[in-house]
Design a protein around this motif. Structure first.
Motif, PDB file in Angstrom:
ATOM      1  N   LYS A 398       0.814  -1.216   0.000  1.00 14.65           N
ATOM      2  CA  LYS A 398       0.000   0.000   0.000  1.00 14.65           C
ATOM      3  C   LYS A 398       0.849   1.269   0.000  1.00 14.65           C
ATOM      4  N   TYR A 399       1.964   1.226   0.759  1.00 16.13           N
ATOM      5  CA  TYR A 399       2.740   2.452   0.929  1.00 16.13           C
ATOM      6  C   TYR A 399       4.142   2.393   0.331  1.00 16.13           C
ATOM      7  N   ALA A 400       4.754   1.220   0.334  1.00 19.63           N
ATOM      8  CA  ALA A 400       6.154   1.140  -0.097  1.00 19.63           C
ATOM      9  C   ALA A 400       6.288   0.803  -1.582  1.00 19.63           C
ATOM     10  N   LYS A 401       5.627  -0.269  -2.039  1.00 13.81           N
ATOM     11  CA  LYS A 401       5.819  -0.712  -3.412  1.00 13.81           C
ATOM     12  C   LYS A 401       4.522  -1.281  -3.981  1.00 13.81           C
ATOM     13  N   PRO A 402       3.584  -0.421  -4.405  1.00 17.39           N
ATOM     14  CA  PRO A 402       2.285  -0.896  -4.910  1.00 17.39           C
ATOM     15  C   PRO A 402       2.410  -1.800  -6.129  1.00 17.39           C
ATOM     16  N   ASN A 403       3.472  -1.635  -6.925  1.00 18.88           N
ATOM     17  CA  ASN A 403       3.610  -2.413  -8.158  1.00 18.88           C
ATOM     18  C   ASN A 403       4.642  -3.535  -8.017  1.00 18.88           C
ATOM     19  N   ALA A 404       4.783  -4.057  -6.835  1.00 18.86           N
ATOM     20  CA  ALA A 404       5.775  -5.101  -6.593  1.00 18.86           C
ATOM     21  C   ALA A 404       5.486  -6.344  -7.430  1.00 18.86           C
ATOM     22  N   THR A 405       6.543  -6.999  -7.894  1.00 15.55           N
ATOM     23  CA  THR A 405       6.385  -8.237  -8.664  1.00 15.55           C
ATOM     24  C   THR A 405       6.058  -9.396  -7.715  1.00 15.55           C
ATOM     25  N   THR A 406       5.632 -10.498  -8.323  1.00 17.08           N
ATOM     26  CA  THR A 406       5.321 -11.694  -7.520  1.00 17.08           C
ATOM     27  C   THR A 406       6.537 -12.149  -6.729  1.00 17.08           C
ATOM     28  N   ASN A 407       7.707 -12.069  -7.337  1.00 18.03           N
ATOM     29  CA  ASN A 407       8.931 -12.489  -6.660  1.00 18.03           C
ATOM     30  C   ASN A 407       9.261 -11.564  -5.486  1.00 18.03           C
ATOM     31  N   GLN A 408       9.037 -10.262  -5.685  1.00 18.93           N
ATOM     32  CA  GLN A 408       9.279  -9.308  -4.599  1.00 18.93           C
ATOM     33  C   GLN A 408       8.310  -9.534  -3.441  1.00 18.93           C
ATOM     34  N   ILE A 409       7.046  -9.821  -3.777  1.00 21.46           N
ATOM     35  CA  ILE A 409       6.050 -10.109  -2.734  1.00 21.46           C
ATOM     36  C   ILE A 409       6.438 -11.364  -1.963  1.00 21.46           C
ATOM     37  N   LYS A 410       6.905 -12.378  -2.704  1.00 26.58           N
ATOM     38  CA  LYS A 410       7.336 -13.634  -2.051  1.00 26.58           C
ATOM     39  C   LYS A 410       8.462 -13.357  -1.055  1.00 26.58           C
ATOM     40  N   ASN A 411       9.449 -12.604  -1.499  1.00 24.24           N
ATOM     41  CA  ASN A 411      10.585 -12.307  -0.619  1.00 24.24           C
ATOM     42  C   ASN A 411      10.160 -11.474   0.586  1.00 24.24           C
ATOM     43  N   MET A 412       9.228 -10.557   0.372  1.00 26.74           N
ATOM     44  CA  MET A 412       8.758  -9.735   1.488  1.00 26.74           C
ATOM     45  C   MET A 412       7.950 -10.574   2.477  1.00 26.74           C
ATOM     46  N   ASN A 413       7.181 -11.552   1.963  1.00 25.94           N
ATOM     47  CA  ASN A 413       6.470 -12.471   2.859  1.00 25.94           C
ATOM     48  C   ASN A 413       7.459 -13.201   3.766  1.00 25.94           C
ATOM     49  N   TYR A 414       8.550 -13.681   3.181  1.00 27.17           N
ATOM     50  CA  TYR A 414       9.552 -14.387   3.972  1.00 27.17           C
ATOM     51  C   TYR A 414      10.189 -13.452   5.004  1.00 27.17           C
ATOM     52  N   LEU A 415      10.561 -12.239   4.565  1.00 28.24           N
ATOM     53  CA  LEU A 415      11.246 -11.298   5.454  1.00 28.24           C
ATOM     54  C   LEU A 415      10.359 -10.888   6.625  1.00 28.24           C
ATOM     55  N   THR A 416       9.100 -10.528   6.328  1.00 27.51           N
ATOM     56  CA  THR A 416       8.195 -10.109   7.409  1.00 27.51           C
ATOM     57  C   THR A 416       7.917 -11.255   8.362  1.00 27.51           C
TER      58      THR A 416
END
Length: 612
Positions: A398-416
């Motif tokens: 919503k605030y950092a990267k609205p157009n994140a790729t699927t791979n970026q979302i995957k990595n962020m899921n792991y990090l969070t």
């Protein structure tokens, strides 16, 4: 006394390997998209989600608490889970799950946009929901963490483990060490498999718990038949007077100290407050945790209602067979139990693990331990998934990267996920015991949540500013009230938190104009809540004379009342069976059958008619 045999250890290891395999198998499916990871692609059948939700509620810390309650309070302990309140599942079943699912949101914070739009008030509301959700999730994770550690310590003495650990752990932190180890397994399959991995692991876990519950129930039933039960007058009755009047002085005097410390002596006052708070919390809707995520993961509103109803049906009888079985064994063989904690005091929260160690046979011991470890992992994984959903969906995207790729979302899921786990472990080190964390969550945090979340469903004029200031006022009161007001039980703070939150909600609402008309009309037309929506209903009738408002308030409340009676019967019947109370068991069964017939006619048969 039973120690872990090679068979028991093998069963536990087999379970741990199984859930790792589940995470690996479902990894690719979870990586398809954000919805696949957080909500299982909204394609999982309702009965699977219901079983998974029940498995998540069959947590180890809660089971420790409930066994302790039944040991102390007997059949009257059936009322005490209303402090959560356990009957919120009935409100969800009857109408709230379908209202929530119609939003088609990914998280509770995303739902805010469907109710308040996307202006300043909605943004403030969005932020406060994320903050509240993360605080509650971290609280639940710490609660489960400390419960698991206390449990494992009984079965795996530190003297044995310390020979293989290259560092020193002081005695007070041994439970936390075990909590960290088993937390890592839960993290593995929940991070890799997402919601689908969690659900399938939960199916395995609930199957294990069901077998264990049936065997423990049988052992307790046999013990009651072969020995004389020595309990105070009133222990075998669910009814109570103004005061509890349960005297353990001639049996186990320390139990009277436990009753005083719990603050339940004036039971009628406590019960009234518990019901008052429970109804309001239930009307407010689910807190933004794993329960809400399971509702949002269903295929449609009909399945959301069925899923919430199935939770009580599958969970209560199985869980209370185990609880009553362990309570029976602990009462019959109390002299064999060592309930002394490391400080040299009697700790009744040790009843469950000590009873398991004493009375459960080889083979079943490994199965039961695997099941209870699984119960911890289920709750932990579901709560972790909810926390990830808020961090990724409501902050990162919503605030950092609205157009994140699927791979970026995957990595962020792991990090969070990793960040949340680390923080929850740190909080777990500061938790005194299971009951202290539980009281903070259900009595204090939930007290701050109620007012704003009732008004959001039922009052058209309530806006984002009102929601934000109502939540802020409630959270601030939740923080300061325990410091300023000393009560024997945190539940008695609830009216104060509620009053402060209502004042904040009203002032906040009238500090800003109403939510945009188009947003209100869309919300009311799609969700169809009952309540104070007259002006919005009139606007929709002008646009479409055939539009009909929701007139099901009385029917919904009737179904809620019948549902609560049925749920209570599902709790009490296993207790009566284990303690061989035939007449009350038959009466309770008859009540249950009548309730189920009424719900079939007035709820189940009308689901498609009301929701399509």
């Amino acid at each position: 006394m039973n120690l872990l045999s090679s068979i028991d250890i093998l069963i536990i290891l087999l379970y741990l390997v199984t859930i790792v395999i589940i995470g690996l198998i479902l990894r690719k499916r979870a990586q398809r998209s954000k919805d696949d990871y957080l909500l299982g692609g909204k394609s999982i059948p309702w009965y699977m989600l219901g079983l998974s939700n029940a498995s998540g509620m069959f947590d180890i810390s809660g089971t420790i608490w409930l066994v302790t309650l039944m040991f102390v309070y007997g059949i009257k302990s059936a009322w005490l889970p209303w402090i959560w309140p356990v009957f919120n599942q009935i409100f969800l079943m009857v109408y709230l799950s379908k209202w929530l699912r119609r939003s088609n949101a990914t998280t509770g914070a995303e739902w805010i946009g469907t109710r308040f739009g996307f202006g300043k008030g909605a943004k403030l509301s969005h932020i406060i929901v994320v903050v509240f959700a993360l605080v509650v999730c971290l609280g639940y994770l710490a609660y489960g963490f400390i419960g698991l550690g206390k449990f494992i310590e009984i079965f795996i003495p530190w003297e044995v483990v310390s020979n293989y650990v290259p560092f020193t752990v002081t005695p007070e932190y041994v439970p936390h060490f075990y909590g960290v180890i088993f937390t890592l397994f839960a993290v593995f399959y929940s991070l890799l498999g997402g919601m689908s991995g969690i659900v399938w692991a939960d199916v395995v876990q609930f199957a294990i718990m069901t077998v264990a519950a049936l065997v423990i129930g049988y052992l307790g039933f046999q013990a009651i038949g072969e020995h004389t039960l020595n309990v105070p007058d009133g222990w075998l009755s669910p009814f109570f007077g103004f005061e509890l009047n349960m005297d353990w002085a001639q049996i186990i005097p320390e139990v009277n100290d436990k009753i005083r410390s719990d603050g339940y002596s004036l039971f009628t006052y406590f019960f009234i407050m518990m019901v008052f708070k429970g109804i309001l919390v239930s009307i407010a809707g689910p807190a933004p945790t794993y329960d809400m995520q399971k509702i949002l993961s269903t295929k449609n509103a009909v399945e959301a209602s069925k899923m919430s109803g199935f939770v009580s049906v599958i969970l209560m009888p199985i869980r209370y067979l185990m609880i009553a079985g362990f309570a029976a064994l602990a009462l019959i063989y109390y002299e064999k139990l060592d309930l002394m904690n490391s400080a040299g005091n009697i700790d009744f929260e040790l009843i469950l693990p000590t009873a398991i160690k004493e009375f459960v046979p080889v083979g079943l011991l490994g199965l039961l331990l695997a099941g209870l470890i699984a119960a911890f992992m289920s709750t932990f994984a579901g709560t972790l998934n909810a926390a990830q959903a808020y961090l990724v969906n409501d902050i990162y995207l919503k605030y950092a990267k609205p157009n994140a790729t699927t791979n970026q979302i995957k990595n962020m899921n792991y990090l969070t996920g990793v960040v949340v786990v680390v923080v929850s472990i740190v909080l777990g080190f500061f938790a005194e015991d299971v009951n202290s964390v539980l009281n903070i969550i259900v009595s204090v945090l939930y007290g701050s949540y109620v007012a704003a979340n009732i008004l959001k469903w039922h009052w058209w004029r309530f806006n984002g500013e009102g929601f934000f200031w109502g939540m802020v006022a409630g959270l601030l009161a939740a923080y300061f009230a325990p410091m300023l007001i000393h009560v024997e039980n945190e539940l008695y703070l609830f009216p104060v938190l509620l009053a402060v939150s209502i004042i904040g909600s009203i002032i906040g609402t009238y500090s800003a104009p109403p939510t945009e008309e188009a947003v209100l009309k869309d919300f009311y037309k799609n969700v169809r809540p009952w309540g104070f929506w007259g002006p919005i209903n009139d606007l929709l009738v002008v646009e479409n004379p055939n539009f009909k408002k929701n007139k099901d308030f009385k029917l919904d409340m009737f179904n809620v009342a019948i549902g609560i009676v049925a749920q209570t019967a599902l709790v009490i019947i296993p207790m009566y069976i284990i303690f061989r109370q035939s007449t009350p068991a038959y009466i309770s069964l008859a009540v249950l059958v009548v309730c189920l017939l009424l719900l079939k006619k007035f709820w189940w048969n009308k689901l498609n008619e009301k929701l399509d």
